[in-house]
Design an enzyme around this catalytic site. Structure first.
Site, PDB file in Angstrom:
ATOM      1  N   GLY A  13       0.777  -1.242   0.000  1.00 11.42           N
ATOM      2  CA  GLY A  13       0.000   0.000   0.000  1.00 11.42           C
ATOM      3  C   GLY A  13       0.803   1.283   0.000  1.00 11.42           C
ATOM      4  O   GLY A  13       0.338   2.299   0.518  1.00 11.42           O
ATOM      5  N   HIS A 110      -0.142   1.369 -13.328  1.00 10.95           N
ATOM      6  CA  HIS A 110       0.605   0.215 -13.837  1.00 10.95           C
ATOM      7  C   HIS A 110       2.077   0.616 -13.930  1.00 10.95           C
ATOM      8  O   HIS A 110       2.391   1.693 -14.446  1.00 10.95           O
ATOM      9  CB  HIS A 110       0.063  -0.183 -15.220  1.00 10.95           C
ATOM     10  CG  HIS A 110       0.733  -1.406 -15.753  1.00 10.95           C
ATOM     11  ND1 HIS A 110       0.486  -2.671 -15.241  1.00 10.95           N
ATOM     12  CD2 HIS A 110       1.660  -1.572 -16.722  1.00 10.95           C
ATOM     13  CE1 HIS A 110       1.229  -3.553 -15.892  1.00 10.95           C
ATOM     14  NE2 HIS A 110       1.949  -2.919 -16.796  1.00 10.95           N
ATOM     15  N   ASP A 146      -5.116  -3.532 -18.620  1.00 11.76           N
ATOM     16  CA  ASP A 146      -4.216  -2.372 -18.591  1.00 11.76           C
ATOM     17  C   ASP A 146      -4.348  -1.520 -19.856  1.00 11.76           C
ATOM     18  O   ASP A 146      -3.375  -0.905 -20.292  1.00 11.76           O
ATOM     19  CB  ASP A 146      -2.747  -2.831 -18.422  1.00 11.76           C
ATOM     20  CG  ASP A 146      -2.530  -3.580 -17.114  1.00 11.76           C
ATOM     21  OD1 ASP A 146      -3.167  -3.217 -16.110  1.00 11.76           O
ATOM     22  OD2 ASP A 146      -1.722  -4.523 -17.094  1.00 11.76           O
TER      23      ASP A 146
HETATM   24  C1  GRF Z   1       2.891  -0.825  -7.752  1.00 13.24           C
HETATM   25  O1  GRF Z   1       4.104  -1.028  -8.404  1.00 13.24           O
HETATM   26  C2  GRF Z   1       1.784  -0.611  -8.751  1.00 13.24           C
HETATM   27  O2  GRF Z   1       2.208   0.020  -9.915  1.00 13.24           O
HETATM   28  C3  GRF Z   1       1.359  -2.011  -9.064  1.00 13.24           C
HETATM   29  O3  GRF Z   1       1.451  -2.709  -7.855  1.00 13.24           O
HETATM   30  C4  GRF Z   1       2.423  -2.074  -7.016  1.00 13.24           C
HETATM   31  C5  GRF Z   1       1.744  -1.766  -5.717  1.00 13.24           C
HETATM   32  O4  GRF Z   1       2.631  -1.230  -4.764  1.00 13.24           O
HETATM   33  N1  GRF Z   1       0.029  -2.010  -9.653  1.00 13.24           N
HETATM   34  P1  GRF Z   1       2.075  -0.621  -3.423  1.00 13.24           P
HETATM   35  O5  GRF Z   1       1.203  -1.690  -2.770  1.00 13.24           O
HETATM   36  O6  GRF Z   1       1.281   0.606  -3.763  1.00 13.24           O
HETATM   37  O7  GRF Z   1       3.274  -0.299  -2.581  1.00 13.24           O
END
Ligand code: GRF
Length: 201
Positions: A13, A110, A146
């Protein structure tokens, strides 16, 4: 008027935290009304707790089928009555019934420059392909993988000695800038979808 946003996250998160910080700093005119997660062990839950944001855990593994899970998720999403659903590392593909229920009201981040490297392990795909520039993309969610209209992109260089992790860390810094910025633009009513394009006013 402030918008109501709900965040869907499955893991650590950090993007959710960037959103919380931007809201608390009054950079986004919104209230975060819920964190929805499919993973009862997600660190995002602790972040929500600290920020006083209601948590809704819909544990995927406790449902007999994907259909039943998605029905529960859909009704939870309808109940929170958000203006925008923010997919911040939500690791399950949302079924068409959910995507169709919230047209133009759902955004995702993404970790690649779409349309390159869709799906899982985007940063690894970029390293293995040998691209020199990588980055992140914030886009509206449609029924494609995506593939929805692009709101913002952030770019980073790919270095010769990068591996998946080092590149992912560099991209993440951009994610934490682009995602709150895109949500801010949405909440200020400055985004219009015209075909495949998002016009920013
Ligand atoms: C991020 O790299 C986002 O782009 C991808 O999943 C990851 C989530 O990271 N969809 P976090 O949980 O927000 O730290």
């Amino acid at each position: 008027m402030k918008k109501r946003i709900a965040v869907l996250a499955s893991g650590r998160g950090s993007n959710f935290q960037a959103m919380i910080d931007a809201i608390q700093a009054c950079q986004i005119p919104a209230d975060c009304v819920a964190l929805i997660t499919d993973n009862p062990k997600a660190y995002a839950i602790e972040r929500a707790e600290k920020a006083g944001i209601p948590r809704i855990v819909i544990d995927y593994t406790s449902f007999p089928s994907r259909e039943v899970y998605e029905r529960a998720l859909l009704s939870a999403m309808q109940e929170v009555n958000a203006d925008l659903f923010v997919l911040a590392g939500y690791m399950r593909i949302l079924g068409t019934s959910i995507v169709r229920a919230f047209p133009g009201k759902m955004v995702n981040i993404h970790p690649a420059l779409l349309p390159s490297f869709t799906g899982l392990h985007a940063q690894r795909q970029a390293v293995e392909y040998g691209v020199k520039i990588a980055g992140c993309t914030v886009h509206f969610v449609d029924e494609s993988l995506d593939g929805g209209p692009i709101i913002l992109q952030g770019i980073v260089p790919v270095l010769d000695d990068d591996d998946e992790d080092s590149l992912a860390n560099r991209i993440l810094v951009q994610e934490h800038i682009c995602f709150p910025e895109a949500v801010r633009l949405f909440c200020e009513d400055r985004l219009t979808i015209v075909g495949r394009k998002v016009i920013i006013r």
